[in-house]
Design an enzyme around this catalytic site. Structure first.
Site, short mmCIF file in Angstrom:
data_model
loop_
_atom_site.label_atom_id
_atom_site.label_comp_id
_atom_site.label_asym_id
_atom_site.label_seq_id
_atom_site.Cartn_x
_atom_site.Cartn_y
_atom_site.Cartn_z
N GLU A 107 3.05 3.17 -1.81
CA GLU A 107 2.88 3.98 -2.85
C GLU A 107 1.83 4.13 -3.77
O GLU A 107 1.65 5.08 -4.67
CB GLU A 107 4.02 3.72 -3.75
N VAL B 51 0.85 -1.08 0.12
CA VAL B 51 -0.10 0.03 -0.04
C VAL B 51 0.92 1.14 -0.08
O VAL B 51 0.42 2.38 -0.39
CB VAL B 51 -0.97 0.00 1.11
MO1 MOS Z 1 10.70 3.28 -3.03
S1 MOS Z 1 10.64 4.90 -4.36
O1 MOS Z 1 10.95 2.04 -3.97
O2 MOS Z 1 11.54 3.91 -1.81
#
Ligand code: MOS
Length: 744
Positions: free
Chosen positions: A700, A698
């Site tokens: 991103e 969840v």
């Molecule tokens: Mo995330 S941008 O894979 O920390």
């Protein structure tokens, strides 16, 4: 039923164990156990550790874009107050790996590959002395004879296929476009982004003989240990990293960065602890960026609004020898149908700081453009944009033919629409005027791949009936401490005050680390499995099968028999290490988290200013492990989405490639005044293919498409379609309708 505890997750675990447990803590919106430490300023962040005799290092950045270092005049600086050393000849100060795939690029100690690349470290007794000396350090350069271009659209830029992905092709897209009832062929730009984590990168390095300890801010400790060992040509066994609290990463701390390498080298040389803290400006200039993208989207639909063709092609950029290529079309592969397809990414080789993972690499920028283009198609057909999306959800992934493990996209669109009041949305733009503001609504789908990374965790059920969870997993503000404790508490029947969670030490069993939304499901599954093994032992002691054992509030029950966990352990700690690796379920099923965004914006009729007035997100990502931390992840993602839509943009000077807006005053992330009340709807879902927890990622999800909803709302408000993010005033004003006209 035998416990499927093999490392590889090959078969969906349908037992749904967590729902059969009795403690009732899983999923609850519990507070973070470390929250009070953080808000009271007593959690120790990387630069805050007290080490005696610690010297302070300050990085010196190149002020040319490309060339070679001819001479570093250290003598004058070494005579300045407090200065103890100038380090300039170590290649790894210039280019640390920053989490890109594969080996670190071969280093030439003399080259400068981009403006702002670290070329030296000045070490002094105090930070101020080091900074003053660093600013006084004279460096002579030779400009590169054949510089690579600064801009990805330059005709001189070398264009390559990404090393880790091939185009997806199916049917004949050109033909489908020619013959379609409705066709959209549009080009969108998205700018570079900075991760903009709150805590700047900082490391304190110290050596004890040949053993190095780093206290710093990192996302993936087991990986970071290896990178550091590679950089220094020492054994990973001799590197320990401590990162119990991390003030945000957003990708920028996935890999080690310059300050860590510089601190380690300086500390070795000086035989004392060395701290290197990057300034905010240095973080912007040297830490990896999200690539800017230029995306062409082609949508071909039949008379009923069904996609027959889908094209998504993107140009991204990176330094000439870096592996990472922003995977722009990652979600396009599985989101919508259209048998005639062409999905493709190309990389322009340019001179800007390393491009890497920033806040949902791929989907963040890919989805916002795809979803804006879908809105253009809906407008062209004259169809409700939700209906258009619902008509185009494939039964299996196009071209590949893989089934979906679970997909709550329709539910997200419908429940989100209901709660948001989508029925009040006018199909045509420029219909609602409130004083000087045009008001409009927009919708977009959310999708983000579900990823599992090999993970281990150790759980100890202590003789006193309390539990200890240990792994090197980091908590970068996401809630790892809370959810890992909840999983153990649920599985072992313990209230939260009887469960301790220790994280962020590379000497503990290696969790997944924090990144790619994979931390919770990977390391969480390892914790769950360790607890299962403990339950097996307890069941044996109780004389029953594991599935008959009821654990709650520190006591074990089977039928009428009842014992406290303390008694059952027989005065001995039970220690188990749980382990998981992605297996066949990740090949057998397309796995992703889904959702939908709804935004209402006002566009100022005279100035073109856009204000988001309210926003709803509905998300399905399997089991919710903690309704508070999960909601916070979604809120954060939606805030990123507002930034991506309206304000965030790295600006490079076209003459020398220097980053113009290298601080939070000039690089605009949304602040409180930019963010209205956000509504988050968490949908109930279980996904056994995704993890034994039946949870998906969840972290991103909340950004993946969010900016598209805002852009679509802007169009709905004032009829201006901006195909270049962010939607700043200058791009809107020239196209605004007559401000004195009354709504159509
Ligand atoms: Mo995330 S941008 O894979 O920390």
């Amino acid at each position: 039923m035998a416990l499927p505890l093999a490392d590889l997750y090959n078969t969906p675990d349908e037992r749904n164990l967590l729902d059969t447990m009795k403690q009732g803590v899983i999923g609850k919106p519990l507070d973070r156990p470390e929250g009070p430490l953080k808000v009271s300023g007593t959690a120790t962040y990387s630069a805050e550790w007290k080490r005696s005799d610690c010297a302070e290092g300050f990085l010196v950045l190149a002020d040319i874009a490309q060339g070679t270092v001819k001479a570093i005049h250290a003598d004058k600086v070494l005579a300045m107050p407090g200065v103890v050393a100038v380090l300039s000849d170590e290649a790894m100060i210039r280019r640390s790996t920053q989490g890109t795939a594969g080996e670190a690029p071969a280093q030439d100690v003399h080259t400068v590959d981009y403006f702002g690349q670290p070329v030296a470290l000045v070490v002094a007794e105090t930070f101020e002395q080091a900074r003053e000396a660093a600013q006084a350090l004279e460096i002579e350069y030779d400009a590169a004879a054949e510089p690579v271009p600064l801009d990805p659209q330059s005709p001189d830029a070398k264009i390559e296929e990404p090393s880790d992905s091939k185009p997806v092709k199916g049917g004949d897209l050109d033909k489908a476009m020619r013959e379609a009832d409705y066709a959209i062929d549009v080009e969108y730009d998205t700018p570079g982004h900075a991760s903009a984590a709150m805590e700047p990168h900082a490391t304190i390095a110290e050596w004890d003989g040949d053993r190095l300890t780093l206290r710093g801010s990192y996302q993936m400790l087991a990986f970071n240990v290896k990178e550091m060992a590679d950089c220094l040509s020492i054994s990973p066994k001799h590197v320990r990293i401590l990162a119990p609290y991390v003030g945000g990463g957003f990708g920028s701390k996935l890999g080690i960065t310059h300050e860590a390498v510089a601190a380690a080298i300086a500390s070795k040389q000086l035989d004392r602890p060395v701290r290197v803290v990057m300034t905010r400006q240095q973080v912007f200039q040297t830490v990896m960026r999200r690539s800017e993208t230029r995306q062409r989207v082609r949508l071909a639909a039949d008379a009923a609004g069904k996609l027959v063709g889908l094209g998504h092609e993107a140009r991204v950029s990176n330094l000439p020898d870096e592996d990472f290529a922003e995977p722009v079309t990652q979600a396009t592969e599985f989101l919508y149908g259209g048998e005639n397809r062409l999905l493709k990414v190309e990389v322009a080789r340019i001179s800007r700081m390393t491009a890497g993972s920033v806040r949902a690499p791929g989907e963040a920028v890919g989805m916002q453009v795809l979803e804006a283009a879908m809105d253009e198609l809906a407008q062209k057909i004259g169809m409700d944009p939700i209906e258009l999306r619902k008509r185009n959800l494939p039964v299996k992934v196009p071209v590949e033919g893989t089934p979906y493990s679970s997909r709550k996209l329709v539910e997200a669109l419908e429940q989100g629409a209901e709660s948001f009041g989508w029925d009040k949305c006018k199909t045509e733009p420029c219909q609602t005027r409130n004083g000087d503001w045009w008001i409009g609504m927009g919708v977009a789908s959310a999708a983000r791949v579900n990823v599992m990374i090999p993970a281990k965790a150790r759980v100890t059920l202590k003789a006193d009936g309390t539990a200890l969870v240990e792994t090197d997993q980091t908590d970068i503000g996401t809630g790892s401490y809370a959810i890992l404790g909840q999983i153990a508490g649920e599985m072992l029947g313990l209230p939260m005050d009887k469960v301790d969670v220790v994280l962020g030490d590379s000497e503990l069993p290696p969790g997944a680390g924090s990144g790619g939304s994979f931390g919770a499901i990977s390391t969480g599954s390892a914790v769950m499995r360790a607890c299962e093994a403990i339950r097996d032992k307890l069941a044996k002691a109780m004389g029953c099968k594991a599935e008959e054992l009821e654990l709650q509030d520190g006591s074990a029950r089977h039928g009428d028999a009842r014992q406290s966990l303390g008694e059952l352990t027989g005065g001995k700690d039970i220690v188990e290490v749980g382990s998981i690796k992605p297996g066949k379920t990740f090949k057998d099923y397309s796995q992703a988290s889904y959702g939908a965004f709804f935004a209402e914006v006002g566009v100022h009729a005279f100035t073109g200013e856009v204000r988001v007035r309210r926003m709803t997100g509905a998300f399905g990502f399997g089991r919710v492990l903690n309704a508070k931390t999960a909601r916070s992840q979604c809120l954060g993602g939606m805030v990123w989405g507002i930034g991506s839509a309206l304000t965030e943009e790295l600006a490079f000077d076209v003459r020398d490639g220097h980053l113009v807006n290298h601080d939070l005053a000039e690089y605009h992330v949304p602040v409180h005044a930019d963010v209205p009340a956000l509504e988050v709807i968490l949908l109930e879902e279980r996904d056994a293919a995704a993890s034994p927890l039946q949870a998906k990622g969840v972290g991103e999800l909340g950004i993946c498409g969010a900016a598209g909803a805002v852009a679509n709302a802007v169009y709905n408000a004032c009829g201006v379609r901006v195909r270049s993010f962010p939607l700043t005033l200058d791009k809107i004003i020239p196209h605004l309708p007559d401000p004195f006209a009354s709504p159509a």
